[in-house]
Design an enzyme around this catalytic site. Structure first.
Site, PDB file in Angstrom:
ATOM      1  CB  SER A   1      21.322 -19.962 -34.422  1.00  0.00           C
ATOM      2  OG  SER A   1      20.026 -19.684 -33.953  1.00  0.00           O
TER       3      SER A   1
ATOM      4  CE  LYS B   1      20.225 -16.185 -32.051  1.00  0.00           C
ATOM      5  NZ  LYS B   1      20.783 -17.038 -33.110  1.00  0.00           N
TER       6      LYS B   1
END
Length: 409
Positions: free
Chosen positions: A296, A341
């Site tokens: 990611s 996140k």
């Protein structure tokens, strides 16, 4: 004649009933107190048993693992950080530059391009308990998932670590190619065979062969110039097609053949080989990260490389974070744990966040207070978004609430 007379106390009204033995002061019959003592003992026993059960449940809640996985905000790293600066939102400075580019001219940078992570507990080696789950359910920044959906029991800790590390390495390789393509420095891209997929049983390719041209049976010869072009070409070739490949093997021109295999997407087919890329000029990019896995961070790696190899500070000194996978052609893909996140980036002080457009359904309504979140689908969009943030011209940028701001004006 004598009569029985009941004499009453002056302070008490007369009674029509004779006094009981207890009232008269006579001792109770033998054994009259035993039922009461037995009841008291039973009550004490029940209370002790209940207390033991409660204590056992409390101990189990803090010690017995459960089949749940908890996602929480993890550390963040500024990919532009130098060895003397703090790169992690959780504190601590690296011993070397987080991102180092060699082989081409590089330029000074400033500001932050912060990659984000999630802290994942509940997989092998990191068990969670009922108490942990209850705490996570009360936290707006954590998520509780079924373990089987994340890390099935049959998968070992070593296998998970190896898979995540492989994904990180692949992400870094893709970020290099995507960044060089973005700035026009990968005109001479060599696609080499890095391995043969188990499903491909008809190929006589060898590891290290460089692909030059492809001719499907009954079709036209096509020179292979880029991964994107090869991918688009394979989308037009049905599975089970015999193809002839022109290759370079150990400096010599040669040919190889194979039969294409099915594509997971159902469109076209695949060669069934793993592709390794070499670019010209020979750019060497190293990443000083350990104990971090997964794909990611690809978008932020690519943006960091673009910033390093182009004049001027891409961020304009702004604090920008983000996430997203990166493909060789620059496509930004969705990731897991987007809410955690964003929360981690906010805790690290980021003012802006780049989110994959395909994650927008999870973003809306969960943007941290005071942080602006923009949606991107490609590396080029990411670069343009960062430039707009640096210039203070963000009104036309796509957000998850408004993906087409220009059209909607």
């Amino acid at each position: 004649m004598h009569h029985d007379v009941v004499v009453t106390h002056p302070d008490q009204p007369p009674s029509d009933q004779a006094p009981t033995q207890e009232q008269a002061g006579s001792p109770p019959p033998a054994g009259a107190g035993r039922p009461r003592a037995a009841r008291m003992r039973r009550r004490i026993l029940l209370q002790a048993t209940a207390l033991a059960v409660v204590l056992g449940l409390i101990i189990a809640a803090f010690t017995v693992p459960v089949d749940k996985v908890i996602e929480a905000p993890g550390p963040t790293w500024n990919v532009l950080a130098t060895g003397s600066s703090d790169s992690a939102g959780a504190g601590g400075a690296p011993q070397e530059d987080l991102l180092t580019v060699r082989g081409v001219e590089t330029y000074p940078t400033e500001g932050e391009l912060r990659m984000t992570t999630i802290s994942l507990n509940g997989c092998p080696g990191y068990p969670v308990t009922t108490a942990d789950v209850l705490v996570a359910l009360l936290s707006r920044d954590s998520a509780v998932l079924e373990r089987e959906a994340v890390c099935p029991k049959e998968v070992t800790e070593e296998e998970i670590r190896a898979t995540n590390q492989a994904a990180m390495t692949s992400s870094q390789d893709s970020a290099v190619v995507a960044a060089l393509n973005e700035v026009g420095m990968a005109d001479h891209l060599s696609l080499q065979v890095g391995g043969i997929a188990p499903e491909q049983t008809s190929s006589d390719l060898q590891q290290g062969d460089a692909l030059k041209a492809l001719t499907p049976q009954g079709g036209q010869r096509t020179e292979i110039t880029s991964y994107t072009q090869l991918r688009d070409l394979m989308a037009t070739i049905p599975a089970g097609t015999a193809v002839s490949l022109e290759i370079e093997r150990e400096g010599q021109e040669a040919t190889a053949s194979l039969t294409t295999i099915e594509s997971p997407g159902g469109t076209g087919s695949l060669l069934g080989v793993m592709i390794h890329f070499e670019v010209s000029p020979e750019v060497d990019v190293s990443f000083a990260l350990s104990d971090v896995g997964g794909p990611s961070a690809g978008l932020m790696f690519a943006l960091g490389i673009v910033d390093e190899i182009t004049p001027g500070a891409l961020t304009g000194g702004q604090r920008i974070a983000g996430t997203g996978t990166i493909a060789l052609d620059g496509t930004v893909g969705p990731i897991g744990g987007i809410r955690q996140k964003m929360a981690g980036a906010s805790q690290a002080g980021s003012d802006y966040f780049l989110a994959p457009a395909d994650n927008c359904g999870e973003v809306v309504g969960h943007e941290p207070e005071g942080m602006e979140v923009y949606a991107v689908s490609t590396l080029h969009e990411g670069v343009e978004t960062v430039r707009a943030i640096a210039a203070g011209k963000t009104s036309g940028l796509a957000t998850c609430q408004n993906p087409n701001p220009v059209e909607n004006r």
